[in-house]
Design a protein around this motif. Structure first.
Motif, PDB file in Angstrom:
ATOM      1  N   SER A  49       0.823  -1.210   0.000  1.00 41.55           N
ATOM      2  CA  SER A  49       0.000   0.000   0.000  1.00 41.55           C
ATOM      3  C   SER A  49       0.856   1.258   0.000  1.00 41.55           C
ATOM      4  O   SER A  49       0.469   2.277  -0.574  1.00 41.55           O
ATOM      5  CB  SER A  49      -0.936   0.010   1.210  1.00 41.55           C
ATOM      6  OG  SER A  49      -0.222   0.229   2.406  1.00 41.55           O
ATOM      7  N   ILE A  50       2.018   1.197   0.623  1.00 41.23           N
ATOM      8  CA  ILE A  50       2.919   2.342   0.583  1.00 41.23           C
ATOM      9  C   ILE A  50       3.507   2.506  -0.817  1.00 41.23           C
ATOM     10  O   ILE A  50       3.621   3.612  -1.335  1.00 41.23           O
ATOM     11  CB  ILE A  50       4.044   2.176   1.633  1.00 41.23           C
ATOM     12  CG1 ILE A  50       3.472   2.312   3.042  1.00 41.23           C
ATOM     13  CG2 ILE A  50       5.150   3.191   1.418  1.00 41.23           C
ATOM     14  CD1 ILE A  50       4.440   1.937   4.128  1.00 41.23           C
ATOM     15  N   GLU A  51       3.834   1.375  -1.441  1.00 37.85           N
ATOM     16  CA  GLU A  51       4.471   1.437  -2.752  1.00 37.85           C
ATOM     17  C   GLU A  51       3.519   1.913  -3.849  1.00 37.85           C
ATOM     18  O   GLU A  51       3.903   2.708  -4.704  1.00 37.85           O
ATOM     19  CB  GLU A  51       5.034   0.073  -3.119  1.00 37.85           C
ATOM     20  CG  GLU A  51       5.901   0.097  -4.346  1.00 37.85           C
ATOM     21  CD  GLU A  51       6.661  -1.196  -4.508  1.00 37.85           C
ATOM     22  OE1 GLU A  51       7.042  -1.485  -5.646  1.00 37.85           O
ATOM     23  OE2 GLU A  51       6.868  -1.904  -3.513  1.00 37.85           O
ATOM     24  N   ASP A  53       0.530   3.417  -3.174  1.00 37.41           N
ATOM     25  CA  ASP A  53      -0.210   4.552  -2.628  1.00 37.41           C
ATOM     26  C   ASP A  53      -1.722   4.333  -2.603  1.00 37.41           C
ATOM     27  O   ASP A  53      -2.491   5.125  -3.146  1.00 37.41           O
ATOM     28  CB  ASP A  53       0.137   5.827  -3.397  1.00 37.41           C
ATOM     29  CG  ASP A  53      -0.224   7.078  -2.608  1.00 37.41           C
ATOM     30  OD1 ASP A  53      -0.259   6.973  -1.371  1.00 37.41           O
ATOM     31  OD2 ASP A  53      -0.466   8.129  -3.226  1.00 37.41           O
ATOM     32  N   LEU A  55      -4.933   3.594   0.108  1.00 39.39           N
ATOM     33  CA  LEU A  55      -5.307   3.635   1.518  1.00 39.39           C
ATOM     34  C   LEU A  55      -6.141   2.427   1.919  1.00 39.39           C
ATOM     35  O   LEU A  55      -6.128   2.025   3.084  1.00 39.39           O
ATOM     36  CB  LEU A  55      -6.084   4.928   1.806  1.00 39.39           C
ATOM     37  CG  LEU A  55      -6.441   5.199   3.252  1.00 39.39           C
ATOM     38  CD1 LEU A  55      -5.177   5.387   4.062  1.00 39.39           C
ATOM     39  CD2 LEU A  55      -7.332   6.404   3.356  1.00 39.39           C
TER      40      LEU A  55
END
Length: 99
Positions: A49-51, A53, A55
C-alpha cells in the motif's frame, strides 16, 4: 527500494511456518506461530500500500489485525476453560470436545 522489508516478511513467514510444523503438541506456541504468519501477510499488505499509494490496503490491514487478535483471544479463552475442566492441555485429547 523496499527489499529490506520483504526480507523481514520472509523471515517472519518462515519462523511462523517453522513454529507450526515443529510444535504440533503445544497449542499456545501454534497460536503464536499462526499470528506470526498473519503478521507477515499484513506487513506485506502495508508495504504494497505504501508502494502503490492505496489507503484501502491500510484499512484492510487494521481490520485484519483486529480480527486476528480477537481470534487468538478466543482461542486462549477456550484453552483456559479446557485446562480448568481437564487439568492438562494435550492436543491429542481434543477429540473429546466434539458434540
Amino acid at each position: 527500494m523496499y527489499y529490506k522489508y520483504i526480507i523481514v516478511i520472509v523471515i517472519l513467514l518462515l519462523l511462523g511456518g517453522w513454529g507450526v510444523v515443529l510444535n504440533r503438541g503445544h497449542f499456545i506456541i501454534m497460536i503464536i506461530s499462526i499470528e506470526l504468519i498473519l503478521l507477515a501477510a499484513f506487513f506485506l499488505f502495508l508495504i504494497n500500500s505504501i508502494e502503490i499509494d492505496l489507503l484501502i490496503e491500510q484499512v484492510f490491514t487494521i481490520m485484519g489485525l483486529t480480527i486476528a487478535a480477537a481470534e487468538s483471544a478466543i482461542g486462549l479463552a477456550i484453552m483456559v476453560a479446557y485446562y480448568r475442566i481437564r487439568g492438562t492441555i494435550i492436543l491429542k485429547s481434543f477429540s473429546s470436545l466434539r458434540g
